[in-house]
Design an enzyme around this catalytic site. Structure first.
Site, PDB file in Angstrom:
ATOM      1  N   GLY A 158      -0.636  -2.946   5.349  1.00  0.00           N
ATOM      2  CA  GLY A 158      -1.557  -1.834   5.577  1.00  0.00           C
ATOM      3  C   GLY A 158      -1.752  -1.541   7.053  1.00  0.00           C
ATOM      4  O   GLY A 158      -1.874  -0.382   7.467  1.00  0.00           O
ATOM      5  N   SER A 159      -1.744  -2.586   7.860  1.00  0.00           N
ATOM      6  CA  SER A 159      -2.001  -2.413   9.294  1.00  0.00           C
ATOM      7  C   SER A 159      -0.916  -1.580   9.969  1.00  0.00           C
ATOM      8  O   SER A 159      -1.215  -0.677  10.761  1.00  0.00           O
ATOM      9  CB  SER A 159      -2.059  -3.783   9.981  1.00  0.00           C
ATOM     10  OG  SER A 159      -2.978  -4.626   9.348  1.00  0.00           O
ATOM     11  N   TYR A 175     -12.271  -0.507   7.717  1.00  0.00           N
ATOM     12  CA  TYR A 175     -11.272  -1.530   8.061  1.00  0.00           C
ATOM     13  C   TYR A 175      -9.904  -0.916   7.806  1.00  0.00           C
ATOM     14  O   TYR A 175      -9.561  -0.605   6.668  1.00  0.00           O
ATOM     15  CB  TYR A 175     -11.460  -2.790   7.201  1.00  0.00           C
ATOM     16  CG  TYR A 175     -10.567  -3.942   7.617  1.00  0.00           C
ATOM     17  CD1 TYR A 175     -11.086  -5.030   8.303  1.00  0.00           C
ATOM     18  CD2 TYR A 175      -9.200  -3.934   7.345  1.00  0.00           C
ATOM     19  CE1 TYR A 175     -10.267  -6.087   8.703  1.00  0.00           C
ATOM     20  CE2 TYR A 175      -8.380  -4.986   7.746  1.00  0.00           C
ATOM     21  CZ  TYR A 175      -8.917  -6.058   8.418  1.00  0.00           C
ATOM     22  OH  TYR A 175      -8.103  -7.090   8.820  1.00  0.00           O
ATOM     23  N   ASP A 205      -7.313   6.196   3.686  1.00  0.00           N
ATOM     24  CA  ASP A 205      -6.749   4.845   3.650  1.00  0.00           C
ATOM     25  C   ASP A 205      -7.020   4.273   2.257  1.00  0.00           C
ATOM     26  O   ASP A 205      -8.144   3.874   1.938  1.00  0.00           O
ATOM     27  CB  ASP A 205      -7.422   3.995   4.739  1.00  0.00           C
ATOM     28  CG  ASP A 205      -6.873   2.569   4.765  1.00  0.00           C
ATOM     29  OD1 ASP A 205      -6.221   2.158   3.780  1.00  0.00           O
ATOM     30  OD2 ASP A 205      -7.111   1.864   5.763  1.00  0.00           O
ATOM     31  N   VAL A 238      -5.256   1.686   1.035  1.00  0.00           N
ATOM     32  CA  VAL A 238      -4.528   0.409   1.021  1.00  0.00           C
ATOM     33  C   VAL A 238      -5.142  -0.560   0.012  1.00  0.00           C
ATOM     34  O   VAL A 238      -4.436  -1.199  -0.768  1.00  0.00           O
ATOM     35  CB  VAL A 238      -4.522  -0.210   2.442  1.00  0.00           C
ATOM     36  CG1 VAL A 238      -4.084  -1.670   2.414  1.00  0.00           C
ATOM     37  CG2 VAL A 238      -3.611   0.593   3.363  1.00  0.00           C
ATOM     38  N   LYS A 239      -6.473  -0.635   0.005  1.00  0.00           N
ATOM     39  CA  LYS A 239      -7.107  -1.667  -0.819  1.00  0.00           C
ATOM     40  C   LYS A 239      -7.432  -1.179  -2.230  1.00  0.00           C
ATOM     41  O   LYS A 239      -7.392  -1.955  -3.178  1.00  0.00           O
ATOM     42  CB  LYS A 239      -8.375  -2.160  -0.118  1.00  0.00           C
ATOM     43  CG  LYS A 239      -8.983  -3.391  -0.752  1.00  0.00           C
ATOM     44  CD  LYS A 239      -9.855  -4.119   0.229  1.00  0.00           C
ATOM     45  CE  LYS A 239     -10.604  -5.265  -0.420  1.00  0.00           C
ATOM     46  NZ  LYS A 239     -11.529  -5.897   0.522  1.00  0.00           N
ATOM     47  N   THR A 271      11.890  -3.777  11.234  1.00  0.00           N
ATOM     48  CA  THR A 271      13.223  -4.109  10.713  1.00  0.00           C
ATOM     49  C   THR A 271      13.276  -4.205   9.189  1.00  0.00           C
ATOM     50  O   THR A 271      14.183  -3.682   8.567  1.00  0.00           O
ATOM     51  CB  THR A 271      13.706  -5.449  11.323  1.00  0.00           C
ATOM     52  OG1 THR A 271      13.585  -5.352  12.733  1.00  0.00           O
ATOM     53  CG2 THR A 271      15.155  -5.728  10.963  1.00  0.00           C
TER      54      THR A 271
HETATM   55  C1  LIG Z   1      -8.620  -0.331   3.619  1.00  0.00           C
HETATM   56  C2  LIG Z   1      -7.655  -1.235   4.308  1.00  0.00           C
HETATM   57  N1  LIG Z   1      -6.723  -0.711   5.124  1.00  0.00           N
HETATM   58  C3  LIG Z   1      -5.825  -1.486   5.759  1.00  0.00           C
HETATM   59  C4  LIG Z   1      -5.836  -2.843   5.610  1.00  0.00           C
HETATM   60  C5  LIG Z   1      -4.821  -3.689   6.323  1.00  0.00           C
HETATM   61  O1  LIG Z   1      -3.894  -4.174   5.433  1.00  0.00           O
HETATM   62  P1  LIG Z   1      -3.006  -5.480   5.770  1.00  0.00           P
HETATM   63  O2  LIG Z   1      -3.959  -6.621   5.879  1.00  0.00           O
HETATM   64  O3  LIG Z   1      -2.076  -5.580   4.611  1.00  0.00           O
HETATM   65  O4  LIG Z   1      -2.302  -5.206   7.031  1.00  0.00           O
HETATM   66  C6  LIG Z   1      -6.783  -3.435   4.781  1.00  0.00           C
HETATM   67  C7  LIG Z   1      -6.823  -4.914   4.616  1.00  0.00           C
HETATM   68  O5  LIG Z   1      -7.755  -5.478   4.121  1.00  0.00           O
HETATM   69  C8  LIG Z   1      -7.720  -2.616   4.108  1.00  0.00           C
HETATM   70  O6  LIG Z   1      -8.656  -3.142   3.308  1.00  0.00           O
END
Ligand SMILES: Cc1ncc(COP(=O)(O)O)c(C=O)c1O
Length: 447
Positions: free
Chosen positions: A114-115, A141, A247, A249-250, A304
């Site tokens: 996610g980062s 986050y 976002d 991701v979660k 990569t």
């Molecule tokens: C909403 C959100 N975005 C991004 C991330 C970052 O993901 P990662 O830890 O897989 O890099 C997180 C991680 O907890 C998250 O909760």
């Protein structure tokens, strides 16, 4: 190592693994996992209300995902996407473009976590728009790389240097409205503050490339904003010609009871960030966005192993499992059941100040006093520790480290929800009765 006890694991871990990557609440050492359960190295079984930070949406060792990964491994262990093409990445990109709402030309960028996906969005947006600033929300986050941290405003991240171009504004938190409890609609006040104050003082909207937001702030405390928050935010973005980035991701990929969280607000982001559960346990992230954002130039965001064939295969199989097993619907139904069960804890336990959630992301906020809402942070650490002793894995989150976060695999049944809530109930009773000592949690730093 094979015959080692948890305590021996703990000693090895202490000697070998960097503290910088640890966020520990109790001494858990995984040996194997299936469906909603994990087994530790001593053979003790745990019901998992964390899904490993909301990653294991289809549960552990889902047979369809496992089979697909084995077949792909037999074809090749690795194939580069950045300097070549392969079918799993193309099929996955096609599927994501089909799934993510938005009646415009979209493309997909792949990463590993996610980062890196948040970071890539933050890097490409100024190039695509010619605008330098971004807006994000306090409590958000978005990752753990330098650039994704500049967009985040979680207490764990604001200690790092940099990020003046990302302006942080208050999130609409109905339980702890940053503007006070007597302001009426917290969402409306938060949006007015952005438009009438922030845009007129430190952040001219014609220099804002994008607003980045979570539809439910998870690490920030499982905060579910009022339903009008996202639509109002989208409206501000449209009027000022600013991109809206969600976002997910979660909580994407079905967790909230919709495939994507923002579908609850019926908004259409210009870019969606996916990760965690997307790869079904293998490292994978994606940005699904307007073509003009992702095609701003070649070789601008290269990792990569991005979009490697194994992770993409796992993702395709995970999406198939979510669709074939009706997991979005299960997240909605069992999530609502779980929510009601957790609400019942509020009637019974003085520590529980608030229970909120959407589908399979639920937060139980602990307070020392329901009137003052003073956060019960140590108590939260003790409850998750005691729950662990009883056989339940659960974490805590939040800007005050006082919210029990419940993000089980989406395959959870009502019977498992009952089982987990019963353990939480017991853990809360034991902490309220003073049965968990400070020493018991002293070596787990949490956050
Ligand atoms: C909403 C959100 N975005 C991004 C991330 C970052 O993901 P990662 O830890 O897989 O890099 C997180 C991680 O907890 C998250 O909760």
């Amino acid at each position: 190592m094979a015959e080692s006890t948890i305590e021996e694991f703990y000693d090895f871990d202490n000697k070998l693994i960097a503290d910088a990557l640890k966020l520990r609440f109790y001494p858990f050492a995984a040996e194997s996992g299936e469906a909603c359960r994990l087994r530790d190295v001593e053979g003790k079984e745990y019901l998992d209300f964390t899904a490993g930070w909301a990653l294991a949406n289809t549960g552990y060792s889902h047979p369809h995902v496992k089979q697909a990964v084995i077949e792909q491994l037999n074809r090749t262990t690795f194939a580069s996407l950045i300097s070549g093409m392969h079918e799993p990445a193309l099929r996955l990109a096609e599927k994501l473009i089909e799934l993510v709402p938005g009646d415009f030309r979209k493309k997909v960028w792949f990463g590993l976590c996610g980062s890196d996906a948040s970071e890539t969005v933050g890097r490409l947006l100024p190039l695509a728009t010619g605008k330098r600033r971004m807006v994000s929300f306090i409590g958000g986050y978005h990752g753990s790389t330098a650039a994704s941290m500049t967009m985040s405003a979680h207490a764990a991240q604001t200690q790092f240097i940099g990020g003046g171009h990302v302006v942080k504004v208050p999130y609409a938190n109905p339980y702890r409205c940053p503007f006070g409890d007597d302001v009426g609609d917290c969402a409306e006040v938060a949006i007015r503050f952005l438009e009438d104050y922030i845009f007129k003082t430190i952040c001219p909207p014609d220099d804002v490339a994008a607003v980045i937001v979570e539809a439910v702030q998870s690490d920030g405390g499982d905060v579910v904003p009022p339903r009008n928050f996202l639509p109002m935010l989208e409206d501000v973005c449209r009027r000022h010609d600013i991109y809206l980035v969600v976002d997910d991701v979660k909580i994407g990929m079905g967790r909230t009871g919709e495939m994507f969280s923002f579908q609850h607000g019926n908004v259409t982001p210009d870019a969606v960030i996916l990760g965690k559960s997307l790869g079904g346990g293998l490292p994978l992230s994606a940005v699904v966005a307007r073509q003009e954002i992702l095609d701003v130039g070649p070789a601008l965001a290269l990792f990569t192993a991005s979009g490697n064939a194994l992770s993409c295969t796992a993702a395709l199989a995970t999406i198939e499992a979510i669709e074939q097993d009706g997991l979005v619907e299960n997240a909605r139904q069992v999530g609502a059941y779980l929510h009601n069960k957790l609400r019942a804890l509020q009637d019974k336990h003085r520590l529980v100040g608030d229970v909120r959630g959407l589908g399979m992301i639920q937060g139980v906020e602990l307070v020392k006093d329901r009137d003052t809402k003073e956060p019960a942070s140590t108590e939260a650490a003790k409850v998750v520790y005691r729950a662990f002793e009883l056989g339940l894995l659960v974490f805590y989150v939040g800007m005050f480290s006082n919210v029990l976060e419940i993000t089980p695999p989406l395959i959870l049944t009502e019977a498992e929800a009952d089982e987990g809530v019963a353990m939480l109930d017991q853990a809360l009773s034991d902490v309220e009765a003073g049965k968990v000592s400070d020493e018991a949690i002293a070596r787990y730093a949490g956050w």
